[in-house]
Scaffold this motif. Structure first.
Motif, PDB file in Angstrom:
ATOM      1  N   LYS A   1     -16.023   4.426   0.628  1.00 49.04           N
ATOM      2  CA  LYS A   1     -16.915   4.694   1.759  1.00 49.04           C
ATOM      3  C   LYS A   1     -16.258   5.610   2.779  1.00 49.04           C
ATOM      4  CE  LYS A   1     -19.284   0.333   1.214  1.00 49.04           C
ATOM      5  NZ  LYS A   1     -19.458  -1.022   1.708  1.00 49.04           N
ATOM      6  N   LEU A   2     -14.949   5.717   2.725  1.00 47.92           N
ATOM      7  CA  LEU A   2     -14.195   6.602   3.614  1.00 47.92           C
ATOM      8  C   LEU A   2     -13.526   7.642   2.725  1.00 47.92           C
ATOM      9  CD1 LEU A   2     -13.318   7.041   6.562  1.00 47.92           C
ATOM     10  CD2 LEU A   2     -11.364   5.561   6.115  1.00 47.92           C
ATOM     11  N   SER A   3     -13.840   8.907   2.933  1.00 49.08           N
ATOM     12  CA  SER A   3     -13.367   9.938   2.005  1.00 49.08           C
ATOM     13  C   SER A   3     -12.339  10.897   2.591  1.00 49.08           C
ATOM     14  CB  SER A   3     -14.561  10.740   1.483  1.00 49.08           C
ATOM     15  OG  SER A   3     -15.218  11.381   2.554  1.00 49.08           O
ATOM     16  N   LYS A   4     -12.088  10.813   3.905  1.00 45.71           N
ATOM     17  CA  LYS A   4     -11.100  11.704   4.542  1.00 45.71           C
ATOM     18  C   LYS A   4     -10.166  10.882   5.429  1.00 45.71           C
ATOM     19  CE  LYS A   4     -13.706  15.973   4.475  1.00 45.71           C
ATOM     20  NZ  LYS A   4     -13.002  16.615   3.390  1.00 45.71           N
ATOM     21  N   TRP A   5      -8.894  11.298   5.459  1.00 46.37           N
ATOM     22  CA  TRP A   5      -7.922  10.645   6.318  1.00 46.37           C
ATOM     23  C   TRP A   5      -8.213  10.996   7.772  1.00 46.37           C
ATOM     24  CZ3 TRP A   5      -5.029   6.870   4.654  1.00 46.37           C
ATOM     25  CH2 TRP A   5      -4.684   6.815   3.316  1.00 46.37           C
ATOM     26  N   ASN A   6      -8.182   9.993   8.643  1.00 47.93           N
ATOM     27  CA  ASN A   6      -8.450  10.207  10.073  1.00 47.93           C
ATOM     28  C   ASN A   6      -7.414  11.107  10.735  1.00 47.93           C
ATOM     29  OD1 ASN A   6     -10.691   8.548   9.968  1.00 47.93           O
ATOM     30  ND2 ASN A   6      -9.533   6.715  10.517  1.00 47.93           N
TER      31      ASN A   6
ATOM     32  N   ILE B   1       0.875  -1.173   0.000  1.00 49.50           N
ATOM     33  CA  ILE B   1       0.000   0.000   0.000  1.00 49.50           C
ATOM     34  C   ILE B   1       0.912   1.222   0.000  1.00 49.50           C
ATOM     35  CG2 ILE B   1      -1.783   1.269   1.260  1.00 49.50           C
ATOM     36  CD1 ILE B   1      -2.632  -1.493   0.111  1.00 49.50           C
ATOM     37  N   ILE B   2       0.632   2.166  -0.903  1.00 49.71           N
ATOM     38  CA  ILE B   2       1.459   3.367  -0.995  1.00 49.71           C
ATOM     39  C   ILE B   2       0.593   4.608  -0.807  1.00 49.71           C
ATOM     40  CG2 ILE B   2       3.254   2.327  -2.424  1.00 49.71           C
ATOM     41  CD1 ILE B   2       1.913   3.618  -4.877  1.00 49.71           C
ATOM     42  N   VAL B   3       1.188   5.639  -0.229  1.00 49.07           N
ATOM     43  CA  VAL B   3       0.497   6.909  -0.022  1.00 49.07           C
ATOM     44  C   VAL B   3       1.413   8.055  -0.433  1.00 49.07           C
ATOM     45  CG1 VAL B   3      -0.988   6.073   1.858  1.00 49.07           C
ATOM     46  CG2 VAL B   3       1.226   7.097   2.402  1.00 49.07           C
ATOM     47  N   ASN B   4       0.822   9.217  -0.637  1.00 48.93           N
ATOM     48  CA  ASN B   4       1.569  10.422  -0.939  1.00 48.93           C
ATOM     49  C   ASN B   4       2.508  10.731   0.227  1.00 48.93           C
ATOM     50  OD1 ASN B   4       1.721  13.577  -0.636  1.00 48.93           O
ATOM     51  ND2 ASN B   4       1.347  13.164  -2.799  1.00 48.93           N
ATOM     52  N   ASN B   5       3.665  11.305  -0.069  1.00 47.57           N
ATOM     53  CA  ASN B   5       4.656  11.616   0.966  1.00 47.57           C
ATOM     54  C   ASN B   5       4.144  12.547   2.059  1.00 47.57           C
ATOM     55  OD1 ASN B   5       6.820  10.027   0.197  1.00 47.57           O
ATOM     56  ND2 ASN B   5       7.504  11.521  -1.310  1.00 47.57           N
ATOM     57  N   SER B   6       3.149  13.362   1.767  1.00 45.13           N
ATOM     58  CA  SER B   6       2.627  14.287   2.784  1.00 45.13           C
ATOM     59  C   SER B   6       1.763  13.570   3.819  1.00 45.13           C
ATOM     60  CB  SER B   6       1.813  15.396   2.115  1.00 45.13           C
ATOM     61  OG  SER B   6       0.641  14.858   1.528  1.00 45.13           O
ATOM     62  N   ASN B   7       1.402  12.325   3.567  1.00 44.15           N
ATOM     63  CA  ASN B   7       0.548  11.572   4.464  1.00 44.15           C
ATOM     64  C   ASN B   7       1.378  10.990   5.605  1.00 44.15           C
ATOM     65  OD1 ASN B   7      -1.189   9.617   5.654  1.00 44.15           O
ATOM     66  ND2 ASN B   7      -2.340   9.525   3.762  1.00 44.15           N
TER      67      ASN B   7
END
Length: 183
Positions: A66-71, A43-49
């Motif tokens: 179903k989940l649209s925002k990072w916790n 699983i990869i994410v943007n560096n700002s995450n």
């Protein structure tokens, strides 16, 4: 030969009339060798995450739109996926999300047609996946496991222990962070 055909062959061969102990031992050996040929999915994410770990339930919610925002940050999540015919996409759906690719596509279609969300961004190549996730804050995607001798990508370990996948033909910012998958 495809792995699924090889597994069918191995299973049918093991069932034939050989002694129980020898056929069982041979089956275990064949299945363990074949399972090593399957590439892992990261699983990869943007560096700002700042996310370091994500569980499978959260992944199903994110990739099911179903989940649209990072916790941890409240930023919008942008989902990036490979095309439906891509082997990595199929492996990701089945092994990580535990759904068939057509089920995921049906969920995306429902959300898109009802206007309650946006379909994921689809990419065709590994390079395009890295470039897309690296340029969109809040983006998440998946990627094949990168080995030491990979001709296109390299793994860079950060001081905090996290790993990044970087294009070897790197331009500034074309790298993404790997997120650990929890239960």
């Amino acid at each position: 030969m495809k792995i699924s055909k090889t597994l069918k062959f191995a299973a049918s061969w093991c069932i034939r009339g050989f002694s129980t102990q020898s056929s069982l031992l041979l089956c275990v050996l064949m299945f363990s060798l074949l399972s090593q040929n399957c590439k892992a999915v990261e699983i990869i994410v943007n560096n700002s995450n700042e996310t370091k770990q994500i569980n499978k339930r959260e992944l199903r919610a994110i990739f099911g739109i179903k989940l649209s925002k990072w916790n941890n940050s409240g930023k919008n999540i942008t989902v990036v996926v490979f095309s439906k015919k891509n082997r990595i996409h199929n492996d990701f759906c089945k092994s990580i999300l535990r759904v068939f690719p057509h089920q995921l596509s049906a969920a995306w279609d429902r959300i898109t047609y009802t206007g309650s969300g946006q379909a994921p961004i689809m990419v065709e190549s590994a390079e395009e996946m890295i470039k897309t996730v690296s340029t969109i804050p809040g983006a998440i995607g998946y990627f094949r496991d990168v080995t030491e001798n990979d001709p296109l990508f390299k793994i860079v370990k950060e001081s905090d222990g996290r790993k990044n996948i970087v294009l070897k033909t790197k331009k500034d910012g074309e790298s993404v962070k790997i997120v650990n998958i929890g239960d």
